[in-house]
Design a protein around this motif. Sequence first.
Motif, PDB file in Angstrom:
ATOM      1  N   LEU A 152      58.613   8.118  86.681  1.00  0.00           N
ATOM      2  CA  LEU A 152      58.510   9.322  85.861  1.00  0.00           C
ATOM      3  C   LEU A 152      57.222  10.078  86.160  1.00  0.00           C
ATOM      4  CD1 LEU A 152      59.496   7.646  82.459  1.00  0.00           C
ATOM      5  CD2 LEU A 152      61.022   8.494  84.271  1.00  0.00           C
ATOM      6  N   GLY A 153      57.334  11.415  86.129  1.00  0.00           N
ATOM      7  CA  GLY A 153      56.143  12.250  86.228  1.00  0.00           C
ATOM      8  C   GLY A 153      55.767  12.684  87.622  1.00  0.00           C
ATOM      9  N   GLU A 154      56.623  12.445  88.613  1.00  0.00           N
ATOM     10  CA  GLU A 154      56.341  12.853  89.987  1.00  0.00           C
ATOM     11  C   GLU A 154      57.503  13.704  90.495  1.00  0.00           C
ATOM     12  OE1 GLU A 154      54.295   9.510  92.392  1.00  0.00           O
ATOM     13  OE2 GLU A 154      55.526   8.484  90.906  1.00  0.00           O
ATOM     14  N   GLU A 155      57.192  14.887  91.000  1.00  0.00           N
ATOM     15  CA  GLU A 155      58.226  15.825  91.435  1.00  0.00           C
ATOM     16  C   GLU A 155      58.421  15.874  92.939  1.00  0.00           C
ATOM     17  OE1 GLU A 155      58.262  19.716  89.486  1.00  0.00           O
ATOM     18  OE2 GLU A 155      56.526  19.072  88.315  1.00  0.00           O
ATOM     19  N   SER A 156      57.536  15.287  93.706  1.00  0.00           N
ATOM     20  CA  SER A 156      57.523  15.524  95.147  1.00  0.00           C
ATOM     21  C   SER A 156      58.691  14.855  95.867  1.00  0.00           C
ATOM     22  CB  SER A 156      56.210  15.001  95.749  1.00  0.00           C
ATOM     23  OG  SER A 156      56.185  13.583  95.730  1.00  0.00           O
ATOM     24  N   ALA A 157      59.048  15.431  96.997  1.00  0.00           N
ATOM     25  CA  ALA A 157      60.068  14.836  97.851  1.00  0.00           C
ATOM     26  C   ALA A 157      59.603  13.487  98.382  1.00  0.00           C
ATOM     27  CB  ALA A 157      60.383  15.783  99.013  1.00  0.00           C
ATOM     28  N   ALA A 158      58.294  13.335  98.584  1.00  0.00           N
ATOM     29  CA  ALA A 158      57.761  12.055  99.053  1.00  0.00           C
ATOM     30  C   ALA A 158      58.017  10.952  98.036  1.00  0.00           C
ATOM     31  CB  ALA A 158      56.259  12.185  99.329  1.00  0.00           C
TER      32      ALA A 158
ATOM     33  N   ALA B 227      66.915  28.107  97.395  1.00  0.00           N
ATOM     34  CA  ALA B 227      65.870  27.910  98.402  1.00  0.00           C
ATOM     35  C   ALA B 227      64.961  26.738  98.049  1.00  0.00           C
ATOM     36  CB  ALA B 227      65.056  29.188  98.552  1.00  0.00           C
ATOM     37  N   GLU B 228      64.607  26.619  96.758  1.00  0.00           N
ATOM     38  CA  GLU B 228      63.702  25.550  96.343  1.00  0.00           C
ATOM     39  C   GLU B 228      64.359  24.179  96.488  1.00  0.00           C
ATOM     40  OE1 GLU B 228      60.971  24.323  92.451  1.00  0.00           O
ATOM     41  OE2 GLU B 228      61.973  26.273  92.551  1.00  0.00           O
ATOM     42  N   CYS B 229      65.623  24.060  96.067  1.00  0.00           N
ATOM     43  CA  CYS B 229      66.323  22.777  96.181  1.00  0.00           C
ATOM     44  C   CYS B 229      66.591  22.424  97.641  1.00  0.00           C
ATOM     45  CB  CYS B 229      67.644  22.817  95.402  1.00  0.00           C
ATOM     46  SG  CYS B 229      67.438  22.814  93.613  1.00  0.00           S
ATOM     47  N   ARG B 230      66.889  23.441  98.447  1.00  0.00           N
ATOM     48  CA  ARG B 230      67.125  23.179  99.877  1.00  0.00           C
ATOM     49  C   ARG B 230      65.854  22.667 100.543  1.00  0.00           C
ATOM     50  NH1 ARG B 230      71.115  24.580 103.010  1.00  0.00           N
ATOM     51  NH2 ARG B 230      71.960  25.980 101.418  1.00  0.00           N
ATOM     52  N   ALA B 231      64.715  23.267 100.204  1.00  0.00           N
ATOM     53  CA  ALA B 231      63.451  22.825 100.786  1.00  0.00           C
ATOM     54  C   ALA B 231      63.136  21.395 100.353  1.00  0.00           C
ATOM     55  CB  ALA B 231      62.331  23.773 100.364  1.00  0.00           C
ATOM     56  N   HIS B 232      63.381  21.088  99.086  1.00  0.00           N
ATOM     57  CA  HIS B 232      63.132  19.734  98.572  1.00  0.00           C
ATOM     58  C   HIS B 232      64.001  18.727  99.308  1.00  0.00           C
ATOM     59  CE1 HIS B 232      63.508  16.322  95.738  1.00  0.00           C
ATOM     60  NE2 HIS B 232      62.280  16.625  95.387  1.00  0.00           N
ATOM     61  N   TYR B 233      65.271  19.046  99.490  1.00  0.00           N
ATOM     62  CA  TYR B 233      66.210  18.146 100.176  1.00  0.00           C
ATOM     63  C   TYR B 233      65.776  17.923 101.624  1.00  0.00           C
ATOM     64  CZ  TYR B 233      70.819  16.252 101.526  1.00  0.00           C
ATOM     65  OH  TYR B 233      71.849  15.455 101.974  1.00  0.00           O
ATOM     66  N   THR B 234      65.383  18.988 102.292  1.00  0.00           N
ATOM     67  CA  THR B 234      64.930  18.873 103.684  1.00  0.00           C
ATOM     68  C   THR B 234      63.708  17.969 103.785  1.00  0.00           C
ATOM     69  OG1 THR B 234      65.783  21.086 104.207  1.00  0.00           O
ATOM     70  CG2 THR B 234      64.115  20.166 105.694  1.00  0.00           C
ATOM     71  N   GLU B 235      62.793  18.106 102.827  1.00  0.00           N
ATOM     72  CA  GLU B 235      61.583  17.275 102.831  1.00  0.00           C
ATOM     73  C   GLU B 235      61.918  15.808 102.549  1.00  0.00           C
ATOM     74  OE1 GLU B 235      58.661  18.892 100.176  1.00  0.00           O
ATOM     75  OE2 GLU B 235      58.874  20.915 100.993  1.00  0.00           O
TER      76      GLU B 235
ATOM     77  N   ALA C  59      73.424  -0.555  95.311  1.00  0.00           N
ATOM     78  CA  ALA C  59      72.387   0.216  94.623  1.00  0.00           C
ATOM     79  C   ALA C  59      72.773   1.685  94.666  1.00  0.00           C
ATOM     80  CB  ALA C  59      71.017   0.010  95.275  1.00  0.00           C
ATOM     81  N   GLY C  60      72.297   2.422  93.684  1.00  0.00           N
ATOM     82  CA  GLY C  60      72.560   3.854  93.665  1.00  0.00           C
ATOM     83  C   GLY C  60      71.771   4.498  92.558  1.00  0.00           C
ATOM     84  N   GLY C  61      71.550   5.785  92.677  1.00  0.00           N
ATOM     85  CA  GLY C  61      70.813   6.494  91.653  1.00  0.00           C
ATOM     86  C   GLY C  61      70.410   7.862  92.126  1.00  0.00           C
ATOM     87  N   GLY C  62      69.316   8.363  91.573  1.00  0.00           N
ATOM     88  CA  GLY C  62      68.846   9.672  91.973  1.00  0.00           C
ATOM     89  C   GLY C  62      67.874  10.260  90.971  1.00  0.00           C
ATOM     90  N   ARG C  63      67.623  11.536  91.157  1.00  0.00           N
ATOM     91  CA  ARG C  63      66.645  12.263  90.336  1.00  0.00           C
ATOM     92  C   ARG C  63      67.324  12.797  89.076  1.00  0.00           C
ATOM     93  NH1 ARG C  63      61.732  14.259  90.259  1.00  0.00           N
ATOM     94  NH2 ARG C  63      61.151  13.140  92.150  1.00  0.00           N
ATOM     95  N   TYR C  64      66.556  12.814  87.960  1.00  0.00           N
ATOM     96  CA  TYR C  64      67.087  13.326  86.690  1.00  0.00           C
ATOM     97  C   TYR C  64      65.994  14.125  85.982  1.00  0.00           C
ATOM     98  CZ  TYR C  64      64.962   8.811  85.489  1.00  0.00           C
ATOM     99  OH  TYR C  64      64.122   7.731  85.398  1.00  0.00           O
ATOM    100  N   ASP C  65      65.775  15.337  86.429  1.00  0.00           N
ATOM    101  CA  ASP C  65      64.611  16.105  85.995  1.00  0.00           C
ATOM    102  C   ASP C  65      64.713  16.656  84.576  1.00  0.00           C
ATOM    103  OD1 ASP C  65      63.347  15.604  88.351  1.00  0.00           O
ATOM    104  OD2 ASP C  65      63.829  17.523  89.286  1.00  0.00           O
ATOM    105  N   ASN C  66      65.901  16.633  83.961  1.00  0.00           N
ATOM    106  CA  ASN C  66      66.055  17.194  82.616  1.00  0.00           C
ATOM    107  C   ASN C  66      66.289  16.136  81.540  1.00  0.00           C
ATOM    108  OD1 ASN C  66      65.994  19.835  83.796  1.00  0.00           O
ATOM    109  ND2 ASN C  66      68.152  19.594  84.328  1.00  0.00           N
TER     110      ASN C  66
END
Length: 302
Positions: free
Chosen positions: A132-138, A229-237, A281-288
């Motif tokens: 929790l608390g980290e937004e970066s693609a890394a 554009a923002e989501c595409r850049a995040h996915y690419t990273e 295993a499976g999962g992902g991001r849940y920003d909301n």
Amino acid sequence: MDIKAIRGMNDILPEDMPKWHFVEDTARRIFHLYGFSELRPPILEKTDLFFRGIGDDTDVVEKQMYTFTDKSGTAVALRPEATASVLRAVIEHGLLGKDPIQKLYSIGPMFRYERPQKGRYRQFHQINVERLGEESAACDAETLSMAYALAMALGLKNVHMEVNSLGCDGCRQEFKKALQKFLHEKEDNLCSDCARRMRTNPLRVLDCKVVSCKQAVEDAPAIEDFLCAECRAHYTEVLAALGSFDVPFEKNPRLVRGLDYYTRTTFELTAKGLGSQNAVAGGGRYDNLIRTLGGPDVTGIG
């Protein structure tokens, strides 16, 4: 009258315990290397937690929850998944106020009322992580890399990682419109559940295991084509960072998760040789999700 275990809920016998200890101890060792700490939420929660967190239109909430009213008149449920419970504990105890970045894991039983079959049980055990608390693609790539590292440490063979982006609320709405239009023309080939999902939660159709539904969506629109554009850049990273971690992966534009709270990065790990239930295993991001549950506007991945 013989009293036996409830169907789909299995005893773990003494001769099996060394395997369980190996898996759990290995997970703890890997997670501690990545800076995670253990949290143990209760197995019984208020039913509303899962309605708010998982989503009304999911199979888990509609069909699979063990829910009942206790003696005080409160609607409670055996937890069907761990993320909502962990986040409820984080919010209730103000953990993000103590440290704005939280890296937590939990180990324990989950409960879903579904038809028992090989690899699927009504009480199953899950190892869960939340970051929790980290937004970066890394951050995303390192979390997926940790899942892959755990699979390797457990000695799983022929492990395969698939990755997709579900975008944000904005670009996903445009994709849903295009997908619904496509599915309307395929309605005669959809199962009864997907004919209903098509109108309420069309992304769930992409996750259906019925053969006719899988065939119907083969030429469906891909969400990657609708990313802002923002989501595409995040996915690419994310994909570039996974490459730098030397994690082998494949893009899967049809990959969605069975729960409503996921956004952007989503992934699944499978291992050959386990039969039809080969996802490990499976999962992902849940920003909301944290905000939806009444907490601060903080991002997360798990």
